[in-house]
Scaffold this active site. Structure first.
Site, PDB file in Angstrom:
ATOM      1  CE  LYS A 198      -2.239   3.000   2.164  1.00 17.00           C
ATOM      2  NZ  LYS A 198      -1.982   4.344   1.587  1.00 17.00           N
ATOM      3  CD  GLU A 241      13.394   0.398   9.148  1.00 19.78           C
ATOM      4  OE1 GLU A 241      13.778   1.338  10.162  1.00 19.78           O
ATOM      5  OE2 GLU A 241      13.009  -0.539   8.502  1.00 19.78           O
ATOM      6  CB  CYS A 280      13.302   9.189   7.828  1.00 20.95           C
ATOM      7  SG  CYS A 280      13.937   7.919   7.059  1.00 20.95           S
ATOM      8  CD  GLU A 310      10.137  12.945  11.519  1.00 19.39           C
ATOM      9  OE1 GLU A 310       8.962  12.672  11.440  1.00 19.39           O
ATOM     10  OE2 GLU A 310      11.080  12.599  10.172  1.00 19.39           O
TER      11      GLU A 310
HETATM   12  P1  NAD Z   1       1.740   8.048   7.506  1.00 21.30           P
HETATM   13  O1  NAD Z   1       2.320   7.663   8.638  1.00 21.30           O
HETATM   14  O2  NAD Z   1       1.138   9.261   7.128  1.00 21.30           O
HETATM   15  O3  NAD Z   1       2.022   8.016   5.874  1.00 21.30           O
HETATM   16  C1  NAD Z   1       2.796   6.512   5.797  1.00 21.30           C
HETATM   17  C2  NAD Z   1       2.182   5.240   5.319  1.00 21.30           C
HETATM   18  O4  NAD Z   1       0.607   5.088   6.423  1.00 21.30           O
HETATM   19  C3  NAD Z   1       0.985   5.610   3.708  1.00 21.30           C
HETATM   20  O5  NAD Z   1       1.054   5.219   3.101  1.00 21.30           O
HETATM   21  C4  NAD Z   1      -0.761   6.138   4.474  1.00 21.30           C
HETATM   22  O6  NAD Z   1      -1.570   5.847   3.620  1.00 21.30           O
HETATM   23  C5  NAD Z   1      -0.754   5.214   5.951  1.00 21.30           C
HETATM   24  N1  NAD Z   1      -1.514   5.083   6.304  1.00 21.30           N
HETATM   25  C6  NAD Z   1      -2.204   6.022   7.076  1.00 21.30           C
HETATM   26  N2  NAD Z   1      -2.731   5.923   7.654  1.00 21.30           N
HETATM   27  C7  NAD Z   1      -3.278   4.997   8.076  1.00 21.30           C
HETATM   28  C8  NAD Z   1      -3.682   3.629   8.983  1.00 21.30           C
HETATM   29  N3  NAD Z   1      -4.770   3.976   9.934  1.00 21.30           N
HETATM   30  N4  NAD Z   1      -3.668   2.407   8.561  1.00 21.30           N
HETATM   31  C9  NAD Z   1      -2.798   2.293   8.006  1.00 21.30           C
HETATM   32  N5  NAD Z   1      -1.284   2.222   6.705  1.00 21.30           N
HETATM   33  C10 NAD Z   1      -1.947   4.784   7.026  1.00 21.30           C
HETATM   34  O7  NAD Z   1       3.331   8.966   7.173  1.00 21.30           O
HETATM   35  P2  NAD Z   1       3.858  10.082   6.271  1.00 21.30           P
HETATM   36  O8  NAD Z   1       3.790  11.189   6.731  1.00 21.30           O
HETATM   37  O9  NAD Z   1       3.561   9.209   4.646  1.00 21.30           O
HETATM   38  O10 NAD Z   1       5.421   9.913   5.741  1.00 21.30           O
HETATM   39  C11 NAD Z   1       6.323  10.588   6.679  1.00 21.30           C
HETATM   40  C12 NAD Z   1       6.971  10.183   8.494  1.00 21.30           C
HETATM   41  O11 NAD Z   1       7.706   9.310   7.219  1.00 21.30           O
HETATM   42  C13 NAD Z   1       7.709  10.573   8.574  1.00 21.30           C
HETATM   43  O12 NAD Z   1       7.427  10.856  10.165  1.00 21.30           O
HETATM   44  C14 NAD Z   1       8.700  10.214   8.439  1.00 21.30           C
HETATM   45  O13 NAD Z   1      10.361   9.955   9.712  1.00 21.30           O
HETATM   46  C15 NAD Z   1       9.156   8.900   8.815  1.00 21.30           C
HETATM   47  N6  NAD Z   1       9.795   7.818   7.821  1.00 21.30           N
HETATM   48  C16 NAD Z   1      10.345   6.828   8.412  1.00 21.30           C
HETATM   49  C17 NAD Z   1      11.557   5.951   7.324  1.00 21.30           C
HETATM   50  C18 NAD Z   1      12.433   5.313   8.335  1.00 21.30           C
HETATM   51  O14 NAD Z   1      12.384   4.336   7.483  1.00 21.30           O
HETATM   52  N7  NAD Z   1      12.417   5.087   9.832  1.00 21.30           N
HETATM   53  C19 NAD Z   1      11.575   6.678   6.336  1.00 21.30           C
HETATM   54  C20 NAD Z   1      10.931   7.686   5.549  1.00 21.30           C
HETATM   55  C21 NAD Z   1       9.962   8.737   6.193  1.00 21.30           C
END
Ligand code: NAD
Length: 487
Positions: free
Chosen positions: A181, A256, A289, A384
């Site tokens: 997804k 992650e 991240c 963040e």
């Molecule tokens: P997000 O949590 O808003 O969304 C991530 C994913 O989760 C999307 O595909 C979204 O559709 C899905 N999602 C949202 N609600 C959900 C639910 N209730 N159930 C299941 N899936 C759901 O994050 P974002 O804004 O897309 O990404 C940014 C974040 O990701 C930042 O905090 C960043 O630090 C983190 N990040 C971490 C790493 C790592 O490896 N540690 C790498 C890249 C990004």
């Protein structure tokens, strides 16, 4: 070409889900908007619980045959997928740039080749995955990695295909089937990956891609009783919701998450290197991240560091990410810009000083920002931002440096610049982080463990750690011939 095909810079992308080896449309769609100019790229199938259930059912049906496929054959198909990615690097790069606004030159030269490498690496690692048998009073212990079943992989928008394939490749190599997804702000390259995998001969149902808003389709995926693993990269609030949902069936999770990583600059370090590494934290418009967003600089060199930093950062070229000369592109979405600017304006109101930036620019661009005069417990230091915003704090000794570095709820990464190897050893031993870099940044090897401490995540992936997560690790104990258990 079907009515569901979107043409992105000349590349045809199917806007539907990919379930059980077929394209499936939803009754509703959502708009996919380019951060480059705010234009709508196309309408994407908006998945619901129905498509989630269909994708998990397809993954479940395909699982026995894929799990029984020999390691060598699985590895061969993964290499074929890598070959497909390599053939389409230009197409993948321009589609990803249009979709998420990250630099085209990075996608071409760094990201997409790494996507291919993700498949090649885990294919090769699978073939040498082994644990030497060991003996317990004459009995042989044999460790094996059994495929776990259907895996749900949920990914963010900041490095869409790189992060997705970092999960897809080991999950498939391990003999699992997958429901991917992608994020709703960057759905396109996951759809191209489905095409590439099918062309490479991956059997129907082994990889499924569902599109849609996480809030609408997420729960149906993560609470599904037939799902055996959930690997998620994204934000902390979403991770908490997923953990609650997965608790229904105690589905194992890999998380992650975000970071607020420190970059420590000691006075005995190479100051030019420190400045280079600090400026690099604006990469991907700060949407990384791992970014070392908290610059912690030893007092005696802070002024000179700041002077050189401003000089270097002011020379960065901000603009269209398709332009080779651009260093910083747009941020992903108007909502993300609001969030970034909210953090910065609250910090300024609380007494922070903007050495550079501190404001929005035209369209979806945010001025690279460096804030000083920030308290250790200030929101801007603790939370963040996920934009091109760095803070600078000074320290007077090693003790204070470590205290500031460890002073947030996160623990994803840390970078230390020092010319003293003994100091490096002392400091790195005390830092709370999944990855620590000494006099370098972003050197990553797929065989290394990757993950975060504290709120930055749960679990580690990479090399054998990935197989440990995506498999049921089994120990088989065999008695020696003729042995009788007399209790
Ligand atoms: P997000 O949590 O808003 O969304 C991530 C994913 O989760 C999307 O595909 C979204 O559709 C899905 N999602 C949202 N609600 C959900 C639910 N209730 N159930 C299941 N899936 C759901 O994050 P974002 O804004 O897309 O990404 C940014 C974040 O990701 C930042 O905090 C960043 O630090 C983190 N990040 C971490 C790493 C790592 O490896 N540690 C790498 C890249 C990004």
């Amino acid at each position: 070409m079907s009515q569901h095909t979107i043409t992105v810079a000349g590349v045809a992308v199917d806007a539907r889900h990919w379930i059980g080896g077929e394209r499936v449309a939803s009754t509703r769609t959502f708009p996919d908007v380019s951060p480059i100019d705010g234009s709508t790229i196309g309408e994407i199938s908006r998945g619901t619980a129905t498509e989630a259930a269909a994708a998990v059912a397809a993954a479940k049906a395909a699982f026995p045959a894929w799990a029984a496929t020999s390691r060598a054959e699985r590895a061969r198909i993964l290499h074929a997928i890598a070959g497909g990615v390599e053939k389409r690097i230009e197409e993948l790069a321009i589609v990803e740039t249009t979709d998420n606004g990250a630099l085209l030159r990075s996608h071409r030269r760094g990201v997409m080749p790494r996507v291919a490498h993700n498949f090649r690496f885990f294919a090769d690692w699978l073939l040498q995955l082994d644990h030497e048998d060991f003996d317990t009073r004459g009995h042989t212990n044999h460790v094996s990695w059994d495929p776990a079943g259907p895996c749900v992989l949920i990914t963010p928008w900041n490095a869409p295909l790189m992060l997705a394939t970092w999960k897809v490749a080991p999950a498939l190599a391990a003999g699992n089937t997958v429901v991917l997804k992608p994020a709703e702000w960057s759905p396109l390259t996951a759809s191209l990956l489905a095409d590439i995998a099918a062309e490479a001969g991956l059997p129907a149902g082994v990889l499924n891609v569902v599109q849609g808003y996480g809030s609408e389709i997420g729960d149906a995926l993560t609470s599904h009783p037939d799902v055996r693993r959930i690997s998620f990269t994204g934000s902390v609030p979403t991770a908490k919701r997923i953990a609650e949902s997965a608790a229904a069936h105690l589905t194992p999770l890999s998380l992650e998450l975000g970071g607020k990583s420190p970059l420590l600059v000691f006075a005995d370090g190479d100051l030019d290197l420190a400045v280079d590494l600090a400026v690099e934290q604006y990469d991907n418009a700060g949407q990384v991240c791992l970014a070392g967003t908290r610059l912690l600089v030893e007092e005696p060199v802070a002024e000179e560091f700041t002077r050189r930093f401003v000089e270097r950062a002011s020379a960065l070229k901000q603009g269209d990410p398709r332009d080779e000369a651009t260093d910083i592109g747009p941020n992903i979405h108007p909502r993300q810009l609001e969030k970034i600017d909210g953090f910065v304006q609250r910090a300024l109101a609380a007494g922070a000083r903007a050495v550079i930036g501190g404001h929005r620019k035209e369209d979806q661009y945010y001025a690279p920002t460096l804030l000083t005069d920030v308290a250790p417990d200030a929101e801007i230091v603790q939370e963040e931002v996920f934009g091109p915003v760095l803070t600078l704090q000074t320290f007077t000794d090693e003790e204070e440096a470590v205290r500031l570095a460890n002073g947030t709820r996160f623990g994803l990464a840390a970078t230390v610049v020092t010319g003293d190897p003994e100091r490096a050893e002392r400091v790195t031993a005390r830092l709370v982080a999944g990855t620590v870099w000494v006099n370098c940044f972003f050197v990553r090897d797929l065989q290394a463990p990757f993950g975060g401490s504290r709120l930055s995540g749960v679990g580690r992936e990479g090399g054998t750690w990935s197989f440990d997560f995506y498999c049921d690790v089994k120990n088989t104990v065999t008695a020696p011939k003729g042995w009788k258990d007399h209790g």
